[in-house]
Scaffold this motif. Structure first.
Motif, mmCIF file in Angstrom:
data_model
loop_
_atom_site.group_PDB
_atom_site.id
_atom_site.type_symbol
_atom_site.label_atom_id
_atom_site.label_comp_id
_atom_site.label_asym_id
_atom_site.label_seq_id
_atom_site.Cartn_x
_atom_site.Cartn_y
_atom_site.Cartn_z
ATOM 1 N N LYS A 63 0.835 -1.210 0.000
ATOM 2 C CA LYS A 63 0.000 0.000 0.000
ATOM 3 C C LYS A 63 0.869 1.260 0.000
ATOM 4 O O LYS A 63 0.564 2.233 -0.681
ATOM 5 C CB LYS A 63 -0.924 -0.018 1.208
ATOM 6 N N ALA A 64 1.941 1.221 0.770
ATOM 7 C CA ALA A 64 2.826 2.397 0.828
ATOM 8 C C ALA A 64 3.452 2.673 -0.534
ATOM 9 O O ALA A 64 3.536 3.827 -0.976
ATOM 10 C CB ALA A 64 3.922 2.160 1.869
ATOM 11 N N LEU A 65 3.872 1.619 -1.213
ATOM 12 C CA LEU A 65 4.508 1.802 -2.525
ATOM 13 C C LEU A 65 3.508 2.361 -3.531
ATOM 14 O O LEU A 65 3.853 3.224 -4.348
ATOM 15 C CB LEU A 65 5.087 0.471 -3.023
ATOM 16 N N LYS A 68 2.855 5.921 -2.854
ATOM 17 C CA LYS A 68 4.021 6.725 -3.256
ATOM 18 C C LYS A 68 4.060 6.928 -4.766
ATOM 19 O O LYS A 68 4.861 7.698 -5.280
ATOM 20 C CB LYS A 68 5.289 6.008 -2.787
ATOM 21 N N GLY A 69 3.214 6.208 -5.467
ATOM 22 C CA GLY A 69 3.139 6.394 -6.908
ATOM 23 C C GLY A 69 3.764 5.290 -7.731
ATOM 24 O O GLY A 69 3.799 5.377 -8.955
ATOM 25 N N LEU A 70 4.269 4.265 -7.079
ATOM 26 C CA LEU A 70 4.849 3.166 -7.841
ATOM 27 C C LEU A 70 3.750 2.254 -8.378
ATOM 28 O O LEU A 70 2.695 2.110 -7.764
ATOM 29 C CB LEU A 70 5.798 2.343 -6.962
ATOM 30 N N SER A 101 20.240 0.841 5.976
ATOM 31 C CA SER A 101 19.853 1.898 6.907
ATOM 32 C C SER A 101 18.472 2.451 6.576
ATOM 33 O O SER A 101 17.969 2.313 5.454
ATOM 34 C CB SER A 101 20.890 3.028 6.898
ATOM 35 N N HIS A 102 17.896 3.065 7.575
ATOM 36 C CA HIS A 102 16.539 3.614 7.458
ATOM 37 C C HIS A 102 16.585 4.905 6.645
ATOM 38 O O HIS A 102 17.361 5.813 6.947
ATOM 39 C CB HIS A 102 16.006 3.888 8.873
ATOM 40 N N GLN A 103 15.750 4.988 5.641
ATOM 41 C CA GLN A 103 15.670 6.179 4.783
ATOM 42 C C GLN A 103 14.198 6.534 4.602
ATOM 43 O O GLN A 103 13.631 6.386 3.519
ATOM 44 C CB GLN A 103 16.321 5.896 3.414
ATOM 45 N N PRO A 104 13.552 6.976 5.664
ATOM 46 C CA PRO A 104 12.103 7.190 5.596
ATOM 47 C C PRO A 104 11.720 8.221 4.535
ATOM 48 O O PRO A 104 12.458 9.193 4.324
ATOM 49 C CB PRO A 104 11.750 7.684 7.000
ATOM 50 N N GLU A 105 10.614 7.943 3.876
ATOM 51 C CA GLU A 105 10.102 8.871 2.875
ATOM 52 C C GLU A 105 8.665 9.223 3.240
ATOM 53 O O GLU A 105 7.705 8.681 2.672
ATOM 54 C CB GLU A 105 10.183 8.238 1.478
ATOM 55 N N PRO A 106 8.495 10.117 4.231
ATOM 56 C CA PRO A 106 7.158 10.500 4.632
ATOM 57 C C PRO A 106 6.488 11.310 3.512
ATOM 58 O O PRO A 106 7.198 11.908 2.703
ATOM 59 C CB PRO A 106 7.397 11.367 5.873
#
Lengths: 146, 288
Positions: A63-65, A68-70, A101-106
């Motif tokens: 759902k997140a992807l 995000k528009g993917l 590593s964590h690379q959050p994309e809020p």
């Protein structure tokens, strides 16, 4: 927090389009090549979702992807990797390490993380990609349905 | 319901969707001036030729006519050439957008009023096909234009597996290549094709030695092609064809003790891949 390394016992997922799967439907090395303009392989930190089961974690990622528009296709698969299996890959230069590593994309993709390779040398990247693909846990997961 | 293959086979000037599509198109697309100005004709039925080159690579999938036409004409923005039904004159070589109305009437394709929808674009498309002689001393024939279109080159290369590119696994390889192209096209559209140069390098390599085991064939995120021979997690050889003559390779081979792995990677001329595989002991599973 951004750039925090992920715990080695946690897991990440990586969306693999159908053309990155081998004839048996298993994510192949090309799924873990760096894409143009990207400095890491995009993954999602499954435990970060806080959900109790793998299927619910992957559904949250899907759902997140999408948000995000993917474009996520059912012909693709979500490869699941244990973080420690990736970071423990041994390279000939012992100083070089793979990191996750964590690379959050809020706001849509807070669990986004990255697999960072220690070199931009494409031949080395492709070698590492073959090793990462070997670490995909058995039975890569089909895209959860709506 | 009529299948797309039947639809194609039923047209007098359309070849069967498999096999000889390219040759047929070459035969049909004569570099002659059309008898009539296509821009003055609206709603006239034209037989669709060139998309069958692309479409036949989707033929392994079972979809009905409506779906297939949607794939061929809508989402893929097909470059097309058309043959006038009555005169057999041909025209056209353009990438259409999804904005056009395409309909199938009694099994034929009608391009509805393209001028009205795109106005000046149509003239531009025609000029692509028939460039102003004053600008270009050597007008490029529409077939040559089409032949240079990456997907047409990919289709032509796939068709040549088992012919120009001899291999014992031709049918399997063709099917795999077609599946990969279809998947790629689904995601990237028709504007960003896989690399024909890389595919040519792959096919040249695979046909260079009849003893090669069929590899796992993959696409990279850059549209280049990769062949991978994998015995198990400790024994692998892969070749990533960057273009027609250069490749990156990865060789992983367990040593005799089974504790140590020999791991080598680099970039070399594609013609030296097999020697490289032999050097690192990977030829044991690259060959049958």
């Amino acid at each position: 927090m951004k750039d925090d390394p992920l715990p080695s016992g946690d897991h990440v997922s990586h969306y693999c389009s159908a053309h990155f799967l081998d004839e048996d439907g298993r994510p192949a090395q090309t799924a873990f090549y760096l894409k143009k303009g990207e400095d890491c392989v995009s993954v999602n930190w499954l435990e970060y979702t806080g959900l109790p089961t793998r299927s619910r974690q992957l559904d949250a990622v899907r759902k997140a992807l999408i948000e995000k528009g993917l474009t996520i296709r059912k012909s693709g698969k979500l490869a699941v990797l244990r973080v420690g299996d990736v970071t423990s890959i041994e390279l000939s230069d012992k100083k070089q390490r793979i990191s996750v590593s964590h690379q959050p994309e809020p706001p849509h993709d807070p669990s986004h993380s990255g697999i960072f390779y220690p070199s931009a040398d494409q031949a080395l990247v492709e070698f590492i990609a073959t090793r990462v693909a070997e670490r995909v846990l058995e039975a890569p997961t089909a895209i959860p349905s709506e | 319901m009529e299948t797309f293959e039947n639809f194609l086979a039923g047209r007098a000037y359309l070849t069967n969707s498999r096999g000889s599509a390219t040759a047929k198109v070459r035969e049909l697309l004569r570099p002659e001036t059309p008898a009539e100005d296509p821009t003055t004709e609206k709603g006239v039925e034209y037989g669709l030729i060139v998309p069958c080159i692309f479409v036949h690579h989707f033929a392994t999938r079972s979809v009905d006519l409506a779906d297939r036409m949607n794939v061929a004409l809508g989402r893929l923005q097909v470059t097309y050439a058309a043959v006038h039904k009555a005169t057999q004159d041909w025209y056209g070589s353009a990438t259409f957008s999804t904005g056009y109305d395409f309909t199938v009437q009694a099994g034929s394709l009608t391009i509805q009023d393209p001028m009205q929808r795109r106005g000046g674009d149509w003239a531009q498309l025609v000029s692509l096909w028939n460039p102003d002689p004053s600008r270009n001393a050597e007008p490029v024939s529409p077939f040559d234009q089409l032949a240079s279109f990456p997907y047409a080159r990919i289709a032509s290369l796939i068709e040549s597996v088992g012919k120009t590119y001899q291999t014992r696994h031709a049918a399997t390889l063709r099917a795999r290549l077609a599946d990969l192209v279809a998947s790629w096209q689904e995601e990237h559209g028709i504007g960003d094709a896989p690399s024909p140069e890389s595919l040519s390098g792959l096919l040249r390599f695979l046909s260079s030695d009849s003893g090669l085991r069929i590899p796992s064939v993959l696409l990279s995120p850059h549209g280049t092609w990769v062949a991978e021979w994998r015995l198990d997690s400790r024994n692998l050889f892969s070749a990533h064809f960057l273009d027609e003559s250069n490749a990156r390779f990865v060789a992983v081979a367990a040593s005799g003790s089974r504790r140590k792995l020999n791991q080598v990677w680099g970039e070399i001329e594609a013609g030296k891949l097999l020697a490289t595989a032999q050097t690192y002991g990977a030829d044991r599973w690259v060959y049958e």
